[in-house]
Design a protein around this motif. Structure first.
Motif, short mmCIF file in Angstrom:
data_model
loop_
_atom_site.label_atom_id
_atom_site.label_comp_id
_atom_site.label_asym_id
_atom_site.label_seq_id
_atom_site.Cartn_x
_atom_site.Cartn_y
_atom_site.Cartn_z
N GLN A 15 28.78 -42.36 -41.71
CA GLN A 15 27.73 -41.60 -42.40
C GLN A 15 27.40 -40.32 -41.62
OE1 GLN A 15 24.79 -44.78 -42.54
NE2 GLN A 15 25.11 -45.00 -44.74
N PRO A 16 27.12 -39.24 -42.35
CA PRO A 16 26.92 -39.09 -43.80
C PRO A 16 28.21 -38.87 -44.60
CG PRO A 16 26.44 -37.02 -42.70
CD PRO A 16 26.74 -37.99 -41.61
N ASN A 17 29.35 -39.13 -44.02
CA ASN A 17 30.66 -39.09 -44.68
C ASN A 17 31.19 -37.67 -44.87
OD1 ASN A 17 30.08 -41.82 -44.91
ND2 ASN A 17 29.62 -41.71 -47.10
N PHE A 18 30.58 -36.92 -45.79
CA PHE A 18 31.08 -35.58 -46.14
C PHE A 18 29.90 -34.62 -46.27
CE2 PHE A 18 33.75 -38.79 -48.30
CZ PHE A 18 34.92 -38.63 -47.58
N LEU A 19 30.20 -33.32 -46.10
CA LEU A 19 29.18 -32.29 -46.25
C LEU A 19 29.88 -30.95 -46.42
CD1 LEU A 19 26.00 -32.43 -46.11
CD2 LEU A 19 26.19 -31.53 -43.79
N TYR A 20 29.18 -29.97 -47.02
CA TYR A 20 29.61 -28.58 -47.02
C TYR A 20 30.94 -28.40 -47.79
CZ TYR A 20 29.48 -23.88 -44.79
OH TYR A 20 29.40 -22.54 -44.52
N GLY A 21 30.94 -28.81 -49.06
CA GLY A 21 32.16 -28.73 -49.86
C GLY A 21 32.55 -27.31 -50.22
N LYS A 22 33.84 -27.02 -50.18
CA LYS A 22 34.36 -25.70 -50.51
C LYS A 22 35.62 -25.82 -51.37
CE LYS A 22 31.30 -23.23 -48.41
NZ LYS A 22 30.30 -24.30 -48.58
N GLY A 23 35.79 -24.87 -52.30
CA GLY A 23 36.92 -24.92 -53.22
C GLY A 23 37.70 -23.62 -53.26
N LEU A 24 38.87 -23.68 -53.92
CA LEU A 24 39.78 -22.54 -54.01
C LEU A 24 40.66 -22.68 -55.24
CD1 LEU A 24 41.39 -20.08 -52.71
CD2 LEU A 24 42.78 -21.80 -51.56
N LEU A 25 40.94 -21.57 -55.91
CA LEU A 25 41.94 -21.49 -56.98
C LEU A 25 43.04 -20.54 -56.52
CD1 LEU A 25 42.97 -21.71 -59.99
CD2 LEU A 25 41.55 -19.70 -60.44
N THR A 26 44.30 -20.96 -56.60
CA THR A 26 45.41 -20.08 -56.22
C THR A 26 45.80 -19.18 -57.39
OG1 THR A 26 46.98 -21.84 -56.78
CG2 THR A 26 46.34 -21.63 -54.48
N THR A 27 45.88 -17.88 -57.10
CA THR A 27 46.24 -16.89 -58.12
C THR A 27 47.24 -15.85 -57.61
OG1 THR A 27 44.32 -15.53 -57.52
CG2 THR A 27 44.01 -17.11 -59.31
N HIS A 28 47.63 -15.94 -56.36
CA HIS A 28 48.52 -14.93 -55.77
C HIS A 28 49.78 -15.53 -55.18
CE1 HIS A 28 44.53 -12.97 -55.83
NE2 HIS A 28 45.23 -11.88 -56.07
N SER A 29 50.11 -16.74 -55.62
CA SER A 29 51.31 -17.41 -55.15
C SER A 29 52.43 -17.21 -56.18
CB SER A 29 51.02 -18.90 -54.93
OG SER A 29 52.10 -19.54 -54.31
N ASP A 30 53.40 -18.13 -56.22
CA ASP A 30 54.47 -18.06 -57.21
C ASP A 30 54.04 -18.81 -58.47
OD1 ASP A 30 55.27 -20.98 -56.90
OD2 ASP A 30 55.61 -20.24 -54.87
N ASP A 31 54.85 -18.70 -59.52
CA ASP A 31 54.49 -19.30 -60.80
C ASP A 31 54.29 -20.80 -60.70
OD1 ASP A 31 54.59 -16.84 -61.98
OD2 ASP A 31 56.62 -17.06 -62.78
N GLN A 32 55.04 -21.45 -59.83
CA GLN A 32 54.94 -22.90 -59.71
C GLN A 32 53.60 -23.32 -59.10
OE1 GLN A 32 58.00 -24.70 -57.30
NE2 GLN A 32 57.08 -26.74 -57.39
N HIS A 33 53.05 -22.49 -58.20
CA HIS A 33 51.87 -22.91 -57.44
C HIS A 33 50.59 -22.19 -57.84
CE1 HIS A 33 55.25 -24.20 -54.84
NE2 HIS A 33 54.46 -25.22 -54.62
N ASN A 34 50.67 -21.16 -58.65
CA ASN A 34 49.45 -20.54 -59.14
C ASN A 34 48.70 -21.52 -60.05
OD1 ASN A 34 49.44 -18.06 -57.89
ND2 ASN A 34 50.58 -17.03 -59.52
N GLY A 35 47.38 -21.44 -60.02
CA GLY A 35 46.56 -22.30 -60.86
C GLY A 35 46.25 -23.65 -60.24
N ARG A 36 46.62 -23.86 -58.99
CA ARG A 36 46.25 -25.10 -58.30
C ARG A 36 44.87 -24.95 -57.69
NH1 ARG A 36 51.54 -28.08 -55.75
NH2 ARG A 36 52.94 -27.65 -57.51
N LEU A 37 44.14 -26.04 -57.66
CA LEU A 37 42.83 -26.07 -57.04
C LEU A 37 42.92 -26.81 -55.71
CD1 LEU A 37 40.55 -27.01 -60.08
CD2 LEU A 37 41.25 -24.73 -59.31
N TYR A 38 42.15 -26.32 -54.75
CA TYR A 38 42.06 -26.99 -53.46
C TYR A 38 40.59 -27.16 -53.09
CZ TYR A 38 47.03 -26.15 -53.02
OH TYR A 38 48.38 -26.14 -53.23
N ALA A 39 40.30 -28.19 -52.32
CA ALA A 39 38.94 -28.46 -51.87
C ALA A 39 38.99 -28.98 -50.44
CB ALA A 39 38.25 -29.47 -52.78
#
Length: 345
Positions: A15-39
């Motif tokens: 505890q408290p396990n997790f905190l301070y969440g952050k995200g990302l969308l890929t838009t500048h990679s190649d066609d295969q990897h654009n549109g992926r989300l990361y957290a």
């Protein structure tokens, strides 16, 4: 809402396990990897902490744990305040589309703070240390001059890291500043962004986004020690605007747009500015920061530093790891995501 991670996913979580969440969308990679989300998020463990990285290939309907950003240089662990970023253009030898993770490396005894930068060339499968942006003092004792809360962006073909700085204690309880780099390896002089005359003022947690008119907007929390609590809140969320994103008139405390702290700001593809604070609400402005902010309720509970990532079509990805909790708090946080359509009108 979708659950990204629970404590049962990892054998060493405490505890408290997790905190301070952050995200990302890929838009500048190649066609295969654009549109992926990361957290990612802070992950509280009994051993050496790291930042877990999660990936979604179906726009947030499901997530999987793909890697960890581990401390490769200090032996301390990656403990606090991770931030994910994708380079939109080549910076030095770093190609467009490379993933970056900045975060605070801190030893178990909390005796130092270092904002270190890591890169991934294989779409978050692995991470390599690149550089240290800034180093400060003790993380756990007030007055010991730590550095906090990195935020990365590219402005004028330079990689910029905004951060909170407590090292100028006689003049500023805390201030906001940034450094820039042409290659991600060497970092220039520190430039103040919010450094107020009141030595008790504690501006913190800067986030920055470029608006449709070319100006930049910064949100940050404004805490004044000893301030009167209003409506259950001592903190305020402020914003201010810069023409070039690098000159912020450091004596300007900005304009309040919400109660609470740990705000985050982004700009949708239609030009609307969207920000949040510690509540469940979003605050929307369609005039590049001028005039009224419209309040929009979301089904996701308020949290400490929920990140906002524009997805197109008026949608925003919100990543949450729950409300603020100290490192020994008896809280059972989960890491969650929400793809939310920001209503127009």
């Amino acid at each position: 809402m979708v659950t990204i991670a629970t404590k049962s996913m990892f054998t060493d979580t405490r505890q408290p396990n997790f905190l301070y969440g952050k995200g990302l969308l890929t838009t500048h990679s190649d066609d295969q990897h654009n549109g992926r989300l990361y957290a990612t998020c802070e992950h509280y463990v009994n051993t050496i902490p790291a930042f877990p990285i999660f990936e979604s290939t179906d726009m947030g309907q499901s997530w999987r744990h793909v890697s960890n950003v581990t401390d490769q240089v200090n032996g301390w662990g990656m403990r606090y305040q991770p931030f994910l970023y994708e380079l939109p253009e080549k910076i030095g030898s770093l190609p467009a589309g490379i993933l970056l993770c900045a975060g605070n490396s801190i030893p178990q005894d909390m005796s130092a703070t270092k904002i270190d930068l890591y890169t991934s060339l294989d779409h978050a499968k692995s991470w390599q240390y690149l550089s240290t942006v800034v180093q400060g003092g003790t993380a756990s004792v007030k007055g010991q001059k730590p550095v906090w809360e990195p935020f990365l962006t590219v402005i004028d073909h330079r990689l910029v890291c905004f951060f909170s700085d407590e090292r100028d204690k006689k003049t500023h309880s805390q201030k906001l500043a940034h450094k820039t780099s042409r290659d991600g390896l060497q970092w220039g002089a520190e430039i103040d962004d919010v450094a107020l005359d009141n030595p008790d003022a504690r501006p913190g947690m800067a986030t920055v986004s470029k608006m449709a008119n070319g100006n930049y907007i910064m949100t940050f929390e404004m805490v004044v020690e000893g301030a009167v609590v209003i409506n259950g809140e001592r903190n305020r969320s402020n914003f201010k605007i810069s023409k070039n994103g690098l000159d912020w008139r450091p004596g300007d405390s900005g304009t309040e747009f919400a109660n609470g702290g740990s705000p985050y700001v982004t700009v949708l593809s239609d030009g609307r500015v969207v920000a949040n604070s510690t509540g469940n609400e979003l605050y929307v402005n369609d005039k590049n920061g001028d005039g009224k902010w419209t309040t929009v309720q979301t089904p996701m509970a308020g949290a400490y530093s929920r990140s906002l990532t524009p997805l197109g079509n008026s949608q925003v990805l919100i990543i949450s790891a729950g409300p603020y909790a100290g490192p020994t708090a008896k809280a059972d946080h989960e890491l969650t995501s929400l793809v939310f359509n920001v209503p127009t009108g």
